[in-house]
Design a protein around this motif. Structure first.
Motif, short mmCIF file in Angstrom:
data_model
loop_
_atom_site.label_atom_id
_atom_site.label_comp_id
_atom_site.label_asym_id
_atom_site.label_seq_id
_atom_site.Cartn_x
_atom_site.Cartn_y
_atom_site.Cartn_z
N ALA A 81 30.04 98.73 -2.51
CA ALA A 81 29.06 98.88 -1.69
C ALA A 81 29.08 100.04 -0.92
N THR A 82 30.07 100.74 -0.37
CA THR A 82 29.93 102.23 0.06
C THR A 82 29.74 103.22 -0.85
N GLY A 83 30.07 102.76 -2.36
CA GLY A 83 29.66 103.82 -3.27
C GLY A 83 28.20 103.99 -3.51
N VAL A 84 27.53 102.90 -3.67
CA VAL A 84 26.23 102.76 -4.01
C VAL A 84 25.48 103.25 -2.68
N TRP A 85 25.84 102.90 -1.35
CA TRP A 85 25.31 103.59 -0.17
C TRP A 85 25.36 104.70 -0.13
N LEU A 86 26.51 105.51 -0.62
CA LEU A 86 26.43 106.83 -0.41
C LEU A 86 25.73 107.35 -1.43
N ALA A 87 25.56 107.04 -2.85
CA ALA A 87 24.57 107.39 -3.83
C ALA A 87 23.20 107.43 -3.51
N THR A 88 22.63 106.33 -2.93
CA THR A 88 21.36 106.27 -2.57
C THR A 88 21.09 107.05 -1.35
N GLY A 89 22.14 107.28 -0.44
CA GLY A 89 21.99 108.15 0.43
C GLY A 89 21.69 109.79 0.18
N LEU A 90 22.45 110.19 -1.02
CA LEU A 90 22.38 111.37 -1.52
C LEU A 90 20.93 111.53 -2.35
N ARG A 91 20.63 110.49 -3.00
CA ARG A 91 19.32 110.69 -3.70
C ARG A 91 18.10 110.68 -2.88
N ALA A 92 17.96 110.18 -1.72
CA ALA A 92 16.99 110.10 -0.92
C ALA A 92 17.05 111.49 -0.21
N ARG A 93 18.11 112.01 0.21
CA ARG A 93 18.46 113.51 0.79
C ARG A 93 17.61 114.42 -0.28
N THR A 94 18.21 114.28 -1.68
CA THR A 94 17.71 115.26 -2.38
C THR A 94 16.21 115.09 -2.61
N ARG A 95 15.52 113.94 -2.84
CA ARG A 95 14.04 113.83 -2.60
C ARG A 95 13.37 114.35 -1.57
N ARG A 96 14.08 114.18 -0.31
CA ARG A 96 13.41 114.77 0.84
C ARG A 96 13.65 116.42 0.75
N ILE A 97 14.50 116.97 0.28
CA ILE A 97 14.68 118.44 0.08
C ILE A 97 13.75 118.82 -0.83
N ARG A 98 13.60 118.11 -2.16
CA ARG A 98 12.60 118.50 -3.01
C ARG A 98 11.26 118.35 -2.66
N SER A 99 11.06 117.51 -1.55
CA SER A 99 9.46 117.49 -1.23
C SER A 99 9.06 118.49 -0.07
N VAL A 100 10.14 119.19 0.69
CA VAL A 100 9.76 120.32 1.42
C VAL A 100 9.38 121.44 0.70
N THR A 101 9.87 121.61 -0.38
CA THR A 101 9.40 122.91 -1.16
C THR A 101 7.87 122.84 -1.40
N PRO A 102 7.04 124.00 -1.51
CA PRO A 102 5.86 124.05 -1.56
C PRO A 102 5.35 123.35 -3.14
N MET A 103 4.19 122.80 -3.16
CA MET A 103 3.77 122.39 -4.60
C MET A 103 3.18 123.37 -5.32
N GLU A 104 3.63 123.40 -6.66
CA GLU A 104 2.75 124.34 -7.33
C GLU A 104 1.23 124.09 -7.22
N ARG A 105 0.44 125.28 -7.35
CA ARG A 105 -0.89 125.37 -7.40
C ARG A 105 -1.42 124.51 -8.68
N VAL A 106 -2.46 123.70 -8.24
CA VAL A 106 -2.76 123.02 -9.22
C VAL A 106 -4.28 123.48 -9.87
N TRP A 107 -4.50 123.48 -11.11
CA TRP A 107 -5.65 124.23 -11.50
C TRP A 107 -6.74 123.16 -11.71
N HIS A 108 -7.85 123.62 -11.03
CA HIS A 108 -9.08 122.72 -11.22
C HIS A 108 -10.14 123.16 -12.21
N PRO A 109 -10.62 122.24 -12.86
CA PRO A 109 -11.68 122.64 -13.88
C PRO A 109 -12.85 123.44 -13.33
N GLN A 110 -13.47 123.08 -12.22
CA GLN A 110 -14.73 123.99 -11.47
C GLN A 110 -14.18 125.48 -11.11
#
Length: 80
Positions: free
Chosen positions: A22-51
């Protein structure tokens, strides 16, 4: 030094194993959530729009300019 009898009981060993997993699973999910949070802070790439590649007519450009001028901020920082 030998292990006391209460720790050699299968129920105690199972409890420690479950706690370890349970401790291993808790640590793994916490690290995954932290990585996801850090990745979402980075600016998104500019999306090309057809217009963006379609040239506007002079009437469309004028209409767009009027909308933008209405949405621009005045010197007081308020919308017009």
């Amino acid at each position: 030094m030998s292990v006391p009898d209460q720790f050699s009981d299968p129920r105690v060993l199972t409890l420690f194993a479950v706690l370890a997993v349970a401790t291993g699973v808790w640590l793994a999910t916490g690290l995954r959530a932290r990585t996801r949070r850090i990745r979402s802070v980075t600016p998104m790439e500019r999306v090309w729009h057809p217009q963006e590649s379609v040239p506007l007519t002079p009437a469309e450009e004028r209409a767009f300019g009027q909308v933008v001028s209405r949405l621009s901020l005045t010197s007081t920082g308020r919308l017009r």
